[in-house]
Enzyme design. Structure first.
Site, short mmCIF file in Angstrom:
data_model
loop_
_atom_site.label_atom_id
_atom_site.label_comp_id
_atom_site.label_asym_id
_atom_site.label_seq_id
_atom_site.Cartn_x
_atom_site.Cartn_y
_atom_site.Cartn_z
N LYS A 55 1.51 2.51 8.93
CA LYS A 55 1.57 1.67 7.73
C LYS A 55 2.37 0.41 8.02
O LYS A 55 1.94 -0.70 7.70
CB LYS A 55 2.20 2.44 6.56
CG LYS A 55 1.25 3.44 5.93
CD LYS A 55 1.94 4.36 4.95
CE LYS A 55 0.98 5.46 4.52
NZ LYS A 55 1.60 6.54 3.75
N GLN A 99 7.03 8.41 0.92
CA GLN A 99 6.10 9.23 1.69
C GLN A 99 6.19 10.70 1.26
O GLN A 99 7.27 11.29 1.22
CB GLN A 99 6.41 9.09 3.20
CG GLN A 99 5.45 9.82 4.11
CD GLN A 99 4.03 9.25 4.06
OE1 GLN A 99 3.84 8.04 4.10
NE2 GLN A 99 3.05 10.13 3.95
N ASP A 122 0.98 3.51 -4.45
CA ASP A 122 0.24 4.75 -4.21
C ASP A 122 -0.58 5.13 -5.46
O ASP A 122 -1.48 5.96 -5.38
CB ASP A 122 1.22 5.90 -3.90
CG ASP A 122 1.11 6.37 -2.46
OD1 ASP A 122 0.11 6.03 -1.79
OD2 ASP A 122 2.03 7.08 -2.00
#
Ligand code: NDP
Length: 294
Positions: A55, A99, A122
């Site tokens: 990422k 995460q 997200d």
């Protein structure tokens, strides 16, 4: 014998990243804004380490700023909440990603819902899930967004209208908050008829065989076989499963038995190289969207 078209997510994601890079440069030139993505990693999960590294690399490659925060496994909920609050208040940070999975002592929902919904790239915040469910513009979870881009591209070539999926029957296998449910909302928005099946569904095969589109987000290696599919179905395989081979090596496979389904499906995403690469590209797309809205 007919053979399915490969839906190449890797190539699509490359094109998408190139388009994002162009738009990032324009945002910088026009408004002096450089989109910033902050990724918080708690603990030492090896798979998460790899994701976070990828990422960060791709974030920088499209011209955005990447901020990485590594916190020890022993991080308390208060410490993590304080970090999220700091990022919520940081004007250089437009997107925040914590995460997952988090270590067991940390409550994922509490942490995710502490992120400013407008920085929740997200798309997992309850507010964003609600916006999606009510058809309100929002940050959409990355994997579902990637699946939709692939589907719209595929069907758009055959039916160049505003809503090329309109009227198709889509069957989704899996009802998770991060994949199955948001995909269902997005397909409804495209005027599909949507069926969701899950581990308690009776006669899954009969339901799946009704799908013009089948989306597998199950987490069961090669579960879907050719006889589950309607001839000519378009198959999107979200699954990522590691299976051992006779030579002891590990292999990555999806939730669909890819080779078995090649002669029944009209089109199919491979694993790897299908949905996977779209996920990070869509994270960057969401970060750009969040930065553009400031
Ligand atoms: P979850 O484990 O959260 O959900 C799995 C879903 O599948 C559940 O709804 C479950 O039903 C259902 N299910 C499980 N077994 C069966 C079965 N035998 N028949 C029918 N339904 C079943 O998984 P996720 O949604 O998070 O992920 C799904 C897959 O996608 C995984 O392989 C994951 O690794 C992959 N993934 C890939 C991403 C990418 O970037 N490509 C991103 C995210 C996930 P029930 O609700 O009844 O338990």
């Amino acid at each position: 014998m007919s053979h399915a078209t490969l839906i190449d997510g890797k190539a699509f994601a490359e094109r998408l990243r190139a388009s994002i890079a162009t738009r990032v440069a324009k945002l910088k030139a026009d408004k002096g804004i450089t989109p910033g993505l902050a990724v918080v990693l708690v603990g030492n999960n090896p798979a998460s380490e790899v994701y976070v590294k990828n990422k960060a690399k791709q974030t920088v490659e499209v011209g955005m700023q990447s901020f990485e925060f590594r916190m020890p496994e022993t991080t308390t909920e208060a410490e993590l909440l304080a970090k999220v609050e700091e990022l919520n208040n940081d004007p250089k940070v437009h997107g925040i990603l914590v995460q997952l999975p988090l270590p067991k002592h940390l409550h994922e929902n509490l942490i995710i819902n502490s992120i400013n919904p407008n920085k929740d790239v997200d798309g997992f915040h309850t507010v964003n899930a609600g916006r999606l469910a009510t058809g309100t513009p929002t940050l959409v979870p990355c994997t579902p967004l990637g699946c939709m881009m692939l589907l719209k591209d595929y069907f758009g070539k055959k039916n160049p209208s505003n809503k090329p999926l309109s009227g198709l029957h889509a069957v989704i296998i899996g009802r998770s908050n991060i994949v199955g449910k948001p995909i269902a909302q997005l397909l409804l928005k495209e005027d599909c008829t949507v069926t969701i099946v899950h581990s308690k569904t009776k006669d899954i095969e009969a339901l799946v065989s009704m799908g013009d589109i089948v989306i597998a987000a199950v987490g069961q290696a090669e579960l879907v076989k050719h006889h589950w599919l309607k001839k000519g179905a378009v198959v999107i395989d979200v699954g990522i499963n590691r299976i051992g081979q006779p030579d002891g090596k590990m292999k990555l496979v999806g939730d669909v038995d890819f080779h078995d389904c090649l002669t029944t499906a009209a089109a199919i995403t491979p694993v790897p190289g299908g949905v996977g690469p779209m996920t990070i590209a869509c994270l960057l797309e969401n970060t750009l969207q969040a930065a553009s809205a400031t």
